[in-house]
Write a protein that holds these residues in place. Structure first.
Motif, short mmCIF file in Angstrom:
data_model
loop_
_atom_site.label_atom_id
_atom_site.label_comp_id
_atom_site.label_asym_id
_atom_site.label_seq_id
_atom_site.Cartn_x
_atom_site.Cartn_y
_atom_site.Cartn_z
N GLU A 3 41.59 53.84 49.20
CA GLU A 3 40.20 53.85 48.79
C GLU A 3 39.43 52.69 49.44
O GLU A 3 38.31 52.86 49.93
N SER A 85 39.13 57.69 41.32
CA SER A 85 38.23 56.92 42.16
C SER A 85 37.43 55.90 41.36
O SER A 85 37.10 56.11 40.20
N SER A 86 37.06 54.82 42.01
CA SER A 86 36.26 53.76 41.39
C SER A 86 34.80 54.17 41.30
O SER A 86 34.37 55.17 41.86
N SER A 89 33.29 54.39 44.71
CA SER A 89 33.60 55.66 45.38
C SER A 89 32.71 56.78 44.86
O SER A 89 32.20 57.59 45.64
#
Length: 131
Positions: A3, A85-86, A89
């Motif tokens: 990521e 995902s963060s 993201s």
């Protein structure tokens, strides 16, 4: 890819989009100044050279923008494929649709500006030109 690597690629691609617009912006702005300073009164070869310089720079800028925007969309697609995902993201994925502006709207505006400058440079005064 991780990521973090995709975030770095997104940042690089975004920088490429920004930088690819600087050349055409400066050249279009300078061309408007040259038209106002009397470019339309210059001999045809000079006017033609100015038009061709503008065209070639615009084409190269549009290709660079289109390519960078396509890469940004691919990066967003890769981020979508990652699970967990963060927030960063998710924000990148949410804004990836705006890259279509870079791919389609910006080149369209360049073409319209280019046509307007050609009109100013080559059209007779009776039709709004600066000749």
């Amino acid at each position: 890819m991780t990521e973090h690597e995709l975030h770095q690629m997104w940042a690089t691609t975004r920088l490429h989009i920004i930088l690819s617009q600087l050349g055409p912006i400066v050249l279009l702005t300078a061309s408007v100044g040259l038209v106002m300073a009397g470019l339309g009164h210059q001999p045809t070869p000079i006017r033609l050279a100015a038009a061709l310089i503008l065209l070639s720079t615009g084409i190269l800028g549009a290709l660079a923008q289109f390519s960078a925007a396509s890469e940004a969309q691919a990066i967003a697609n890769d981020l979508i494929a990652l699970r967990g995902s963060s927030a960063v993201s998710r924000r990148i994925v949410a804004s990836a649709g705006y890259t279509n502006v870079v791919k389609f709207v910006t080149p369209t505006i360049f073409v319209l500006t280019y046509v307007a400058l050609l009109w100013a440079i080559f059209a007779p005064p009776a039709y709004g030109g600066m000749q």
